[in-house]
Design an enzyme around this catalytic site. Sequence first.
Site, PDB file in Angstrom:
ATOM      1  CB  SER A  11      -0.909   0.019   1.229  1.00  0.00           C
ATOM      2  OG  SER A  11      -1.420   1.325   1.394  1.00  0.00           O
ATOM      3  CG  HIS A  36      -3.757  -1.665  -1.559  1.00  0.00           C
ATOM      4  ND1 HIS A  36      -4.850  -2.451  -1.880  1.00  0.00           N
ATOM      5  CD2 HIS A  36      -4.178  -0.841  -0.560  1.00  0.00           C
ATOM      6  CE1 HIS A  36      -5.875  -2.123  -1.112  1.00  0.00           C
ATOM      7  NE2 HIS A  36      -5.504  -1.137  -0.303  1.00  0.00           N
ATOM      8  CG  ASP A  38      -5.096   2.331   0.758  1.00  0.00           C
ATOM      9  OD1 ASP A  38      -6.034   1.529   0.632  1.00  0.00           O
ATOM     10  OD2 ASP A  38      -3.986   2.029   1.247  1.00  0.00           O
ATOM     11  CG  MET A  40      -8.305   7.119   2.250  1.00  0.00           C
ATOM     12  SD  MET A  40      -7.233   7.267   3.685  1.00  0.00           S
ATOM     13  CE  MET A  40      -6.799   5.566   3.949  1.00  0.00           C
ATOM     14  CG  HIS A  69      -9.163   0.016  -0.600  1.00  0.00           C
ATOM     15  ND1 HIS A  69      -8.576  -0.148   0.635  1.00  0.00           N
ATOM     16  CD2 HIS A  69     -10.500  -0.041  -0.383  1.00  0.00           C
ATOM     17  CE1 HIS A  69      -9.503  -0.304   1.556  1.00  0.00           C
ATOM     18  NE2 HIS A  69     -10.687  -0.221   0.967  1.00  0.00           N
ATOM     19  CG  MET A  71     -11.222   3.126   1.891  1.00  0.00           C
ATOM     20  SD  MET A  71      -9.714   3.104   2.871  1.00  0.00           S
ATOM     21  CE  MET A  71      -8.510   3.198   1.571  1.00  0.00           C
ATOM     22  CG  MET A 140     -11.716  -3.011   4.979  1.00  0.00           C
ATOM     23  SD  MET A 140     -10.198  -2.534   4.120  1.00  0.00           S
ATOM     24  CE  MET A 140      -9.281  -1.666   5.409  1.00  0.00           C
ATOM     25  N   GLY A 147      -3.041   4.032   7.901  1.00  0.00           N
ATOM     26  CA  GLY A 147      -2.060   2.954   7.924  1.00  0.00           C
ATOM     27  C   GLY A 147      -1.573   2.758   9.353  1.00  0.00           C
ATOM     28  CG  ASP A 178      -6.124  -2.832   3.155  1.00  0.00           C
ATOM     29  OD1 ASP A 178      -5.061  -2.548   3.724  1.00  0.00           O
ATOM     30  OD2 ASP A 178      -6.777  -2.024   2.447  1.00  0.00           O
ATOM     31  N   GLY A 179      -4.770  -4.261   6.241  1.00  0.00           N
ATOM     32  CA  GLY A 179      -4.689  -3.558   7.522  1.00  0.00           C
ATOM     33  C   GLY A 179      -3.988  -4.367   8.592  1.00  0.00           C
ATOM     34  N   GLY A 180      -2.853  -3.842   9.056  1.00  0.00           N
ATOM     35  CA  GLY A 180      -2.157  -4.470  10.177  1.00  0.00           C
ATOM     36  C   GLY A 180      -1.452  -5.771   9.842  1.00  0.00           C
TER      37      GLY A 180
HETATM   38  C1  DX5 Z   1      -6.364   1.443   5.561  1.00  0.00           C
HETATM   39  C2  DX5 Z   1      -5.854   1.226   4.153  1.00  0.00           C
HETATM   40  C3  DX5 Z   1      -4.713   0.280   4.114  1.00  0.00           C
HETATM   41  C4  DX5 Z   1      -3.475   0.754   4.824  1.00  0.00           C
HETATM   42  C5  DX5 Z   1      -2.711  -0.459   5.275  1.00  0.00           C
HETATM   43  O1  DX5 Z   1      -7.468   2.258   5.507  1.00  0.00           O
HETATM   44  O2  DX5 Z   1      -6.887   0.682   3.342  1.00  0.00           O
HETATM   45  O3  DX5 Z   1      -4.423  -0.128   2.784  1.00  0.00           O
HETATM   46  O4  DX5 Z   1      -2.657   1.559   4.042  1.00  0.00           O
HETATM   47  O5  DX5 Z   1      -1.631  -0.040   6.025  1.00  0.00           O
HETATM   48  P1  DX5 Z   1      -0.953  -0.965   7.120  1.00  0.00           P
HETATM   49  O6  DX5 Z   1      -0.428  -2.188   6.401  1.00  0.00           O
HETATM   50  O7  DX5 Z   1       0.139  -0.113   7.669  1.00  0.00           O
HETATM   51  O8  DX5 Z   1      -1.998  -1.333   8.135  1.00  0.00           O
HETATM   52 ZN    ZN Z   2      -6.431  -0.310   1.385  1.00  0.00          ZN
END
Ligand code: DX5
Ligand code: ZN
Length: 221
Positions: A11, A36, A38, A40, A69, A71, A140, A147, A178-180
């Site tokens: 990402s 990836h 993102d 927003m 992605h 959002m 998610m 991030g 996606d995430g963490g």
């Molecule tokens: C969160 C995003 C993710 C984010 C992931 O809203 O959709 O793609 O960048 O970042 P990490 O891997 O640091 O959780």
């Molecule tokens: Zn994402």
Amino acid sequence: MNRKMNCLSPSILSADFSRLGEQVRELDEAGAQYVHIDVMDGMFVPSISFGMPVIQSIRACSDRIFDVHLMIEEPTRYIDDFAEAGADLITVHAESCKHLDRAVEAIKQKGILAGVALNPATPLSAIEYILTRVDMVLIMTVNPGFGGQKLIPYTLKKVRDLKRKIDAENLKIDIEVDGGITLENVTEVMDAGANIIVAGSAVFQGDISENTRMFLDILKS
Ligand code: DX5
Ligand code: ZN
């Protein structure tokens, strides 16, 4: 059982934006199969990131799959723009579309891959009837917006339930998470059934090429 290739989708939200093109090239050279991206809007999620012009300008830096992605509220309004900016795969959130079917069909009309994302608390039943129309489901593993958050453990149950359903119905659908996601928990996440792994901070903090290669080694094994 359906075995799909495991792929890494770093990402770029965690990239150094002053060197974005260079870092996208570095991901490509290290072997990451997806990028990836993102997007927003400050409405669906609190943050504002970037949009079409940024995607268009990094398109020249990589031939990898641009995994966009969205959002944003009512993403159907912008499907054509993101496809034209260079998306290969567009994912919309089930929670952000009044007419999810229309959004998915608009993506498919552009001749690209369609994904639907679910926030942690959204049940799989939200996509029950549209599952056969999508190429990918994004589960998610954190609440979207930032991030560097910690993975919410119960989301892995949803990945397992989805994987079971996809196998039972013999569908050819990718499961993205996606995430963490970190080098430490990625094996557990793949064991749950995910095959497209998004990682932001775990790729961009430190040596990008080295982190990418370490993820890819685990993904291959
Ligand atoms: C969160 C995003 C993710 C984010 C992931 O809203 O959709 O793609 O960048 O970042 P990490 O891997 O640091 O959780
Ligand atoms: Zn994402």
